[in-house]
Design an enzyme around this catalytic site. Structure first.
Site, mmCIF file in Angstrom:
data_model
loop_
_atom_site.group_PDB
_atom_site.id
_atom_site.type_symbol
_atom_site.label_atom_id
_atom_site.label_comp_id
_atom_site.label_asym_id
_atom_site.label_seq_id
_atom_site.Cartn_x
_atom_site.Cartn_y
_atom_site.Cartn_z
ATOM 1 N N GLU A 41 0.989 -1.267 0.030
ATOM 2 C CA GLU A 41 0.285 -0.109 -0.133
ATOM 3 C C GLU A 41 0.485 1.401 0.331
ATOM 4 O OE1 GLU A 41 -2.565 -0.471 2.838
ATOM 5 O OE2 GLU A 41 -3.798 -2.676 2.256
ATOM 6 N N GLU A 58 -5.783 -10.514 -1.769
ATOM 7 C CA GLU A 58 -6.291 -10.869 -0.066
ATOM 8 C C GLU A 58 -8.345 -10.424 -0.818
ATOM 9 O OE1 GLU A 58 -5.674 -7.403 1.988
ATOM 10 O OE2 GLU A 58 -3.280 -7.689 1.560
HETATM 11 O O1 G3I Z 1 -3.394 -8.638 18.032
HETATM 12 C C1 G3I Z 1 -4.609 -7.783 18.764
HETATM 13 C C2 G3I Z 1 -5.803 -8.450 20.524
HETATM 14 O O2 G3I Z 1 -5.110 -8.984 21.205
HETATM 15 C C3 G3I Z 1 -6.817 -8.105 20.512
HETATM 16 O O3 G3I Z 1 -7.557 -8.424 21.751
HETATM 17 C C4 G3I Z 1 -7.669 -7.795 19.643
HETATM 18 C C5 G3I Z 1 -8.879 -7.260 19.854
HETATM 19 O O4 G3I Z 1 -9.328 -6.055 19.476
HETATM 20 O O5 G3I Z 1 -7.499 -6.927 19.038
HETATM 21 C C6 G3I Z 1 -6.253 -7.242 17.953
HETATM 22 O O6 G3I Z 1 -5.043 -6.752 17.159
HETATM 23 C C7 G3I Z 1 -5.855 -6.392 16.246
HETATM 24 C C8 G3I Z 1 -5.509 -7.657 14.723
HETATM 25 O O7 G3I Z 1 -5.897 -6.866 13.967
HETATM 26 C C9 G3I Z 1 -5.570 -9.006 14.958
HETATM 27 O O8 G3I Z 1 -6.986 -9.516 14.620
HETATM 28 C C10 G3I Z 1 -6.215 -4.729 15.703
HETATM 29 O O9 G3I Z 1 -6.317 -4.279 16.960
HETATM 30 C C11 G3I Z 1 -6.720 -4.649 14.124
HETATM 31 O O10 G3I Z 1 -6.124 -3.860 13.787
HETATM 32 C C12 G3I Z 1 -5.502 -5.802 13.438
HETATM 33 O O11 G3I Z 1 -6.663 -5.016 11.785
HETATM 34 C C13 G3I Z 1 -6.154 -6.175 11.067
HETATM 35 C C14 G3I Z 1 -5.675 -4.705 9.599
HETATM 36 O O12 G3I Z 1 -4.883 -5.140 9.022
HETATM 37 C C15 G3I Z 1 -4.785 -3.837 10.422
HETATM 38 O O13 G3I Z 1 -4.710 -2.777 9.031
HETATM 39 C C16 G3I Z 1 -7.071 -7.339 10.222
HETATM 40 O O14 G3I Z 1 -6.996 -8.519 11.030
HETATM 41 C C17 G3I Z 1 -6.480 -7.512 9.117
HETATM 42 O O15 G3I Z 1 -6.595 -8.164 8.106
HETATM 43 C C18 G3I Z 1 -5.434 -6.529 8.122
HETATM 44 O O16 G3I Z 1 -5.329 -6.567 6.746
HETATM 45 C C19 G3I Z 1 -5.092 -5.687 5.271
HETATM 46 C C20 G3I Z 1 -4.110 -5.983 5.010
HETATM 47 O O17 G3I Z 1 -3.138 -6.836 6.070
HETATM 48 C C21 G3I Z 1 -3.914 -5.252 4.075
HETATM 49 N N1 G3I Z 1 -4.637 -4.834 3.183
HETATM 50 C C22 G3I Z 1 -5.907 -4.504 3.867
HETATM 51 C C23 G3I Z 1 -6.319 -5.967 5.116
HETATM 52 C C24 G3I Z 1 -7.825 -5.130 5.279
HETATM 53 O O18 G3I Z 1 -7.275 -4.489 5.687
#
Ligand code: G3I
Length: 870
Positions: A629, A746
């Site tokens: 990105e 993705e």
């Molecule tokens: O790790 C913590 C966990 O300990 C806690 O209990 C939980 C509670 O909400 O949060 C967890 O962290 C989250 C993490 O995902 C794991 O689920 C973060 O808050 C959350 O921000 C994070 O979101 C991820 C996101 O990227 C962040 O930008 C999504 O899972 C993931 O699917 C998403 O993937 C991105 C790709 O990397 C790049 N392209 C876009 C795609 C979708 O946004």
């Protein structure tokens, strides 16, 4: 004329704008009580009949907003006069017709609530008048409406797609809005789209972008959905004329919008997607007073007249004018259009694309259409879908009904300071002659400039033939979903088909939720059964892997790598350089270099990270999303610089500069020379989008700098109803032609609910994407962003193949059918002919996009964009 874009827009808009309203007629009749609970107006629905005045005005502050949320049902002929407080949230849903007059009490009258959500007015088809309301306080800075943004980012370059996906604020998309003298429109922060069905603005009114002059915010007003004509007589400019923020216009619909203001600064550009935009400011006044005119001062964004659209007028366009469609001087009559910047006295360029046409009407030697360019006329041989074309722009000469010409009459239809071309392509206009008289058209290039002069050589009609004046219709390959009932009888797992195809089908895995150490855990078992590729959803990202500087944590990533090894799966690595999910020791927001590292320090940090991570998983992670990105969502730069691209601000780009990318790829290659290195992004899936073009340009730039980049990743977070399958196909094909690998990295396809209709649409979407990926041998890799609908980042959008209870959705069977069909075709196809090209001069690439010096027998190579078996 209904163009393709419009049809697309309409098919989507049915879905998005005709949502059943929660509040129908008959819920209340006549004028009911208005409940006032503190500053909040109660939610009992109200029917408005006749003229009703509601005064909710008060001298409040931003900590005590008046909330107006009473659902309204407007009866025919009704008129609601609403006087708002200084700080108001109008968050009432509205249905019906009639007229709403909003008297805006100053400072902030939001359409939307404090959570940035906007009310549903999609079933209101009436008039909205916005007035300044000065009875409360006569000296507020702002009287008008501010738009809430729904948290969505809008890209004008993909306007219809973004509108279909609900990324524009559409509260007033079905209304006819008038902005009266003294009133203002503005938007909330970010990159926003505001869709208004019909908008007239009076002289003395103002359209801003973001109401605060805060850099990096861009607001685009998408106007014209109602298909009728309108006038924008008020001023359009960023607040305080601050050029760090942008305001732009996107014109849709069939009507004509006339822009008559003479002090506009539309620095986010005007993009005419359909219908007409005429710039009709007063040129004489602009010249003498050195005003910015109808569009505003020269910049690269300028006026983009897209294919099927018309731009022109009688005023002056002070910004780069880029024509794929029709340029029409005059306004339903003879006129002169100036492409000139009188405020700054700088040159302005008129760029003509292969499909461009200039229409000039002639009545007599005294009266005919002209285009006068205070700058160069330039031909760019790149089409709206960014393909290279040899077609040359056309100049169409038309006669008025009462035209009376004489032998020897001369007409200077176009004049400019010079004539240029992108990449020095030679060009001239193809002239379309009227079917009267005999003509000679000369395209004269002298020291004084460039002129196109038409002369009547004889009064007799010479039969000069019209050149073929048909625009090519785009053909698109659309997929039809086969009967899934039969497919459901076939229990072959997806990976079995993929393996027959030497292809990969995969999913991302949230290792913190799925216990991949236990092969018997239902979700682990399902992944191992169906997929032959995995990627960590989050566990290989910077913040997880290097939570404190120099200290690495590989445990969760290792767990997935071990799982993959046990089940003979390929592992993708995601991701090394990204602005998001970075630890706070590096930067607090990912975008800025908040910890003030020097460039050298940041390079060392990135180097050390890549060295440790790539070395740790060397030979285990087959391919890396080296950079994720990195491109900006706004790639308008492409229209004036066909090789251009803009990077998104990130700690890396800001603190190091663009070459952080070069370094990242070089280091990744150094620490694992066998890994496939990918540049991954979203919004780059379809050929024809500016951002896709930017991705291509950046990939080419890196390769031309001898950087070891092997391919690009198309994330493909899309709506299930996407209708640009053929453009995705074309995108992958063009990367194939230049020897780049592609990956669908993705994929997820959102639906609003699990109605049978939506599930079928989703199945078709997955079916198409699986087919597209399997069709191209540079892209036999399809990764779905999550296993089941409870494990998605797109909450409530049900975008995956399995239900939460792990049962298969029609989407699963769509992928199944496509993979099975690909195998069936492959098994019955004829062996390709073996060709031996002359490989001595051009550079051969292998299918990974690497240049090769020694060729091996029987292998496939790309030479001059074509595939050869050696
Ligand atoms: O790790 C913590 C966990 O300990 C806690 O209990 C939980 C509670 O909400 O949060 C967890 O962290 C989250 C993490 O995902 C794991 O689920 C973060 O808050 C959350 O921000 C994070 O979101 C991820 C996101 O990227 C962040 O930008 C999504 O899972 C993931 O699917 C998403 O993937 C991105 C790709 O990397 C790049 N392209 C876009 C795609 C979708 O946004």
């Amino acid at each position: 004329m209904h163009n393709t874009f419009r049809k697309i827009a309409e098919s989507f808009s049915k879905k998005y704008y005709l949502l059943p309203s929660l509040y129908g007629r008959g819920l209340g009749v006549g004028l009911l009580m208005w409940f006032c609970l503190g500053y909040s107006y109660a939610d009992t629905p109200l029917t408005i009949e006749g003229t009703v005045t509601k005064d909710i005005s008060k001298q409040n502050t931003s900590s005590s907003y008046v909330v107006f949320s009473t659902p309204l049902n407007m009866l025919e002929g009704s008129n609601l006069i609403l006087k708002t407080a200084r700080y108001t949230y109008i968050q009432c849903p509205v249905t019906g017709e009639g007229r709403i007059d909003i008297y805006s009490g100053g400072e902030r009258t939001y359409i939307g609530d404090k959570d940035k959500k906007s009310p549903d007015w999609s079933k209101f088809k009436g008039d909205v008048h916005i007035w300044p309301y000065k009875d409360l306080s006569a000296s507020n800075g702002f009287y008008g409406l501010m738009w809430m943004h729904n948290g969505k980012t809008f890209n004008p370059d993909a306007a219809f797609k973004d509108m279909a996906e609900g990324k524009a604020n559409s509260t007033l998309a079905t209304s006819k809005v008038t902005l009266h003298k003294g009133a203002t429109l503005a938007a909330e922060s970010g990159t926003r789209g505001i869709r208004i069905g019909h908008l007239d603005t009076e002289e003395g009114s103002q359209i801003y972008g973001y109401a605060k002059a805060k850099s990096g915010n861009s607001s685009y007003y998408v106007l014209g959905y109602s298909d009728d004509d309108a006038v924008l007589a008020g001023r359009i400019s960023p607040v305080d004329d601050n050029m760090d923020t942008q305001v732009g216009i996107v014109k849709e619909g069939l009507g004509t919008y006339r822009i008559t203001g003479n002090k506009n600064i539309i620095n986010g550009g005007i993009r005419v997607l359909a219908g007409r935009v005429l710039i009709n400011n007063d040129v004489a006044e602009a010249k003498t007073k050195k005003l910015t005119g109808g569009t505003g001062t020269s910049n690269a964004v300028g006026l983009n007249i897209m294919k099927d659209a018309i731009g022109g007028g009688t005023g002056n366009i002070a910004a780069t004018t880029n024509v794929y469609g029709i340029l029409q001087p005059g306004d339903d009559g003879i006129g002169t259009l100036a492409i000139a910047d009188y405020a700054k006295n700088q040159d302005v360029t008129l760029i003509l694309r292969p499909t461009a046409r200039i229409d000039c009407e002639i009545a007599s030697v005294e009266s005919y259409d002209k285009v006068e360019v205070e700058g160069s006329v330039s031909y760019y041989n790149i089409d709206q879908d960014f393909s290279v074309s040899e077609q040359k722009p056309r100049l169409r000469i038309q006669l008025t009904k009462d035209a009376d010409l004489h032998e020897g009459d001369e007409f200077v239809l176009l004049s400019a300071k010079g004539k240029t071309a992108y990449q020095d392509v030679t060009w001239d206009f193809n002239v379309i002659y009227p079917k009267a008289y005999s003509w000679k058209v000369e395209q004269q290039l002298t020291d004084e400039g460039f002129k196109v002069v038409a002369r009547v050589t004889s009064l007799a009609y010479s039969g000069q033939d019209d050149i073929e004046d048909k625009d090519e219709e785009q053909t698109s390959e659309e997929y039809v979903l086969p009967d899934l009932a039969e497919e459901k009888q076939n229990a072959t797992p997806l990976r079995e088909y993929a393996e027959k195809e030497s292809a990969f089908i995969g999913t991302c895995v949230p290792v913190w939720k799925i216990n991949v150490d236990n092969d018997n855990e239902s979700r682990s078992a399902l992944i191992a059964k169906e997929y032959n590729m995995v990627v960590c959803e989050n566990e290989m990202k910077f913040d997880v892997v290097e939570p404190s500087q120099g200290s690495f944590s590989f445990n969760d990533g290792d767990r997935l790598v071990n799982f993959a090894k046990r089940h003979n799966m390929r592992v993708r690595g995601h991701t090394l350089a990204w602005h998001s999910q970075v630890p706070s020791w590096l930067t607090s927001d990912g975008t800025k270099n908040t910890n003030n590292f020097t460039r050298k320090q940041l390079l060392d940090i990135l180097h050390n990270h890549i060295k440790n991570v790539v070395t740790h998983w060397k030979g285990k992670v087959a391919e890396w999303d080296v950079a994720n990105e990195v491109l900006s969502d706004n790639q308008q730069t492409i229209y004036s610089n066909p090789n251009g691209y803009d990077l998104r601000p990130s700690v890396w780009a800001t603190g190091i500069g663009e070459d952080f990318l070069d370094s990242a790829f070089v280091w990744a290659h150094k620490y694992d020379p066998d890994a496939i290195l990918i540049l991954n992004d979203y919004g780059v899936e379809a050929k024809g989008w500016g951002k896709s073009e930017a991705l291509y340009n950046l990939a080419m730039r890196l390769r031309n700098s001898n950087i070891p980049i092997h391919g690009v990743g198309l994330q493909a977070h899309m709506d299930a109803c996407f209708n640009y399958a053929s453009a995705i196909d074309a995108n992958i094909a063009r990367f194939k032609d230049t020897g780049f690998e592609c990956r669908i990295t993705e994929l997820d396809l959102g639906i609003d609910d699990k109605s049978e209709e939506n599930l079928q649409k989703q199945a078709l979407g997955f079916y198409s994407m699986a087919h597209i990926a399997m069709k191209h041998d540079n892209c036999k890799s399809l990764l779905i962003w999550g296993l089941s609908d409870d494990l998605t980042w797109r909450t409530g959008r049900n975008p995956l193949l399995f239900n939460s209870n792990l049962t298969k959705k029609p989407a699963y069977w769509g992928v199944h059918a496509a993979l099975r069909e690909s195998v069936d075709v492959e098994e019955t196809s004829i062996t390709p002919q073996i060709l031996t090209p002359n490989l001595s001069t051009p550079t051969p690439y292998n299918l990974l996009g690497q240049r090769v010096k020694t060729l091996e027998k029987g292998r496939i190579y790309i030479v001059n964009g074509k595939k050869y078996i050696h």
